[in-house]
Design a protein around this motif. Structure first.
Motif, short mmCIF file in Angstrom:
data_model
loop_
_atom_site.label_atom_id
_atom_site.label_comp_id
_atom_site.label_asym_id
_atom_site.label_seq_id
_atom_site.Cartn_x
_atom_site.Cartn_y
_atom_site.Cartn_z
N ILE A 190 3.16 -0.19 -14.36
CA ILE A 190 4.23 -0.27 -13.36
C ILE A 190 4.01 -1.54 -12.56
CG2 ILE A 190 5.26 0.78 -11.32
CD1 ILE A 190 4.46 3.50 -12.37
N VAL A 191 5.03 -2.36 -12.47
CA VAL A 191 4.97 -3.60 -11.71
C VAL A 191 5.82 -3.44 -10.45
CG1 VAL A 191 5.58 -6.06 -11.67
CG2 VAL A 191 4.51 -5.06 -13.71
N GLY A 192 5.24 -3.74 -9.29
CA GLY A 192 5.94 -3.63 -8.03
C GLY A 192 6.51 -4.96 -7.58
N VAL A 193 7.76 -4.93 -7.14
CA VAL A 193 8.46 -6.14 -6.74
C VAL A 193 9.16 -5.91 -5.40
CG1 VAL A 193 10.28 -7.80 -7.34
CG2 VAL A 193 8.85 -6.82 -9.14
N VAL A 247 0.17 0.77 -9.26
CA VAL A 247 1.23 -0.23 -9.32
C VAL A 247 0.62 -1.62 -9.18
CG1 VAL A 247 3.40 -1.04 -8.31
CG2 VAL A 247 2.84 1.41 -8.28
N ARG A 248 1.00 -2.54 -10.06
CA ARG A 248 0.55 -3.94 -9.99
C ARG A 248 1.64 -4.74 -9.27
NH1 ARG A 248 -4.40 -2.18 -11.64
NH2 ARG A 248 -4.19 -1.07 -13.62
N PHE A 249 1.38 -5.12 -8.05
CA PHE A 249 2.40 -5.80 -7.24
C PHE A 249 2.38 -7.30 -7.46
CE2 PHE A 249 2.27 -1.79 -5.00
CZ PHE A 249 3.60 -1.60 -4.67
N MET A 250 3.57 -7.87 -7.44
CA MET A 250 3.71 -9.32 -7.44
C MET A 250 3.66 -9.79 -5.99
SD MET A 250 6.67 -9.81 -10.36
CE MET A 250 6.23 -11.53 -10.70
N ALA A 251 2.78 -10.75 -5.70
CA ALA A 251 2.61 -11.23 -4.33
C ALA A 251 2.36 -12.73 -4.33
CB ALA A 251 1.44 -10.51 -3.66
N LYS A 252 2.70 -13.38 -3.22
CA LYS A 252 2.54 -14.83 -3.14
C LYS A 252 1.08 -15.22 -3.35
CE LYS A 252 2.46 -14.75 1.93
NZ LYS A 252 3.13 -15.25 3.15
N ILE A 262 8.68 7.46 3.22
CA ILE A 262 8.82 6.82 1.91
C ILE A 262 9.79 7.64 1.06
CG2 ILE A 262 7.60 6.02 -0.16
CD1 ILE A 262 5.00 6.13 1.58
N ARG A 263 10.79 6.98 0.52
CA ARG A 263 11.76 7.66 -0.33
C ARG A 263 11.85 6.95 -1.68
NH1 ARG A 263 10.81 10.91 2.74
NH2 ARG A 263 12.14 12.11 4.14
N ILE A 277 0.84 -1.20 0.00
CA ILE A 277 0.00 0.00 0.00
C ILE A 277 0.87 1.24 0.00
CG2 ILE A 277 -1.72 1.32 1.28
CD1 ILE A 277 -2.83 -1.28 2.35
N PHE A 278 1.87 1.28 0.89
CA PHE A 278 2.69 2.48 1.02
C PHE A 278 3.63 2.65 -0.18
CE2 PHE A 278 1.41 1.63 5.41
CZ PHE A 278 0.92 2.89 5.75
N ALA A 279 4.18 1.56 -0.70
CA ALA A 279 5.02 1.69 -1.90
C ALA A 279 4.17 2.17 -3.07
CB ALA A 279 5.67 0.35 -2.23
N GLY A 280 2.93 1.69 -3.15
CA GLY A 280 2.03 2.15 -4.20
C GLY A 280 1.68 3.62 -4.07
N MET A 281 1.65 4.12 -2.83
CA MET A 281 1.34 5.53 -2.60
C MET A 281 2.38 6.45 -3.24
SD MET A 281 -0.04 5.69 1.33
CE MET A 281 -0.10 7.49 1.27
#
Length: 237
Positions: free
Chosen positions: A111-114, A64-69, A173-174, A51-55
């Motif tokens: 954008i893909v989040g990893v 952002v489309r995150f890859m998750a288990k 967040i940086r 959530i925070f990285a997507g922010m």
């Protein structure tokens, strides 16, 4: 395509964070490209990191489309939400389908989040990075965007009870400058370079963090090398 799930979920999360009066400090969002594919790479210290990285991408009006288990996608509550937000399930026994899915998203301009550490770091220090994020960026011809999070572990992390009712917790967040992923670069070397950039961002986030532990009972979220009582990487291993 209309975002029938993602944007309402984002709105709900932002409203919850506002109600909790979380002190969210985001710097460097201008490094997120306004269009085109990119691989966003973040450290991983808590269950709400996606959530925070997507922010970090919201000021640029990007999702952002995150890859998750894949177990997250099988949960009766989180599963429909994750699928509705078009995140990418990863079967750790067979990651080829997830890799292909992520490549397709990148080539479509997403954008893909990893989280290249693969799991939450219980020492709250950077673990080694897997090279998949770099290889995807090279193959898709898109940049890598390094991101560092700090403070999210105080809300909900591995081995600790959820702390979602506690207000006023700062989250820092940086976002760093984009890293070009050329195909003539060795993936291992580029992965090490990317990890170093996330490390520098993490250290900057830690220096900027406005809270220090109040007493000896509140040092669990601070890494051992910074004087806290979080387990060392060696103890975690």
């Amino acid at each position: 395509m209309a975002e029938l799930v993602y944007r309402p979920v984002v709105g709900t999360a932002l409203a919850m964070f506002k109600a909790l009066d979380l002190k969210i400090d985001v710097r460097g969002s201008e490094n997120i490209p306004r269009s085109g594919g990119a691989v966003l790479v973040s450290n991983h210290i808590g269950y709400l990191d996606f959530i925070f990285a997507g922010m970090a991408a919201l000021p640029q009006k990007r999702l952002v489309r995150f890859m998750a288990k894949d177990s997250v996608f099988k949960h009766k509550i989180s599963g429909p939400l994750m699928r509705g937000m078009k995140h990418i399930p990863v079967d750790r026994e067979n990651g080829e389908a997830a890799y292909a899915h992520a490549l397709d998203s990148l080539r479509k301009g997403e954008i893909v989040g990893v989280f290249p550490e693969a799991t939450i770091s219980q020492s709250f220090t950077l673990k080694s990075f897997k090279s998949g994020a770099v290889r995807m960026a090279q193959e898709a011809g898109v940049p890598l965007i390094p991101v560092a999070l700090w403070g999210t572990q105080r809300l909900w992390t591995k081995g600790r009870p959820r702390n979602l009712r506690r207000s006023h917790i700062p989250v820092t967040i940086r976002v760093g400058e984009a890293v070009e992923a050329r195909t003539d670069q060795y993936a291992g070397a580029l992965t090490r370079r990317l990890r170093q950039q996330v490390q520098e961002l993490l250290e900057a986030a830690q220096r900027a963090y406005p809270v220090r532990p109040k007493d000896a009972h509140d040092t669990w979220w601070v890494p051992a090398h910074l004087g806290g009582t979080a387990p060392t990487p060696e103890q975690v291993r």
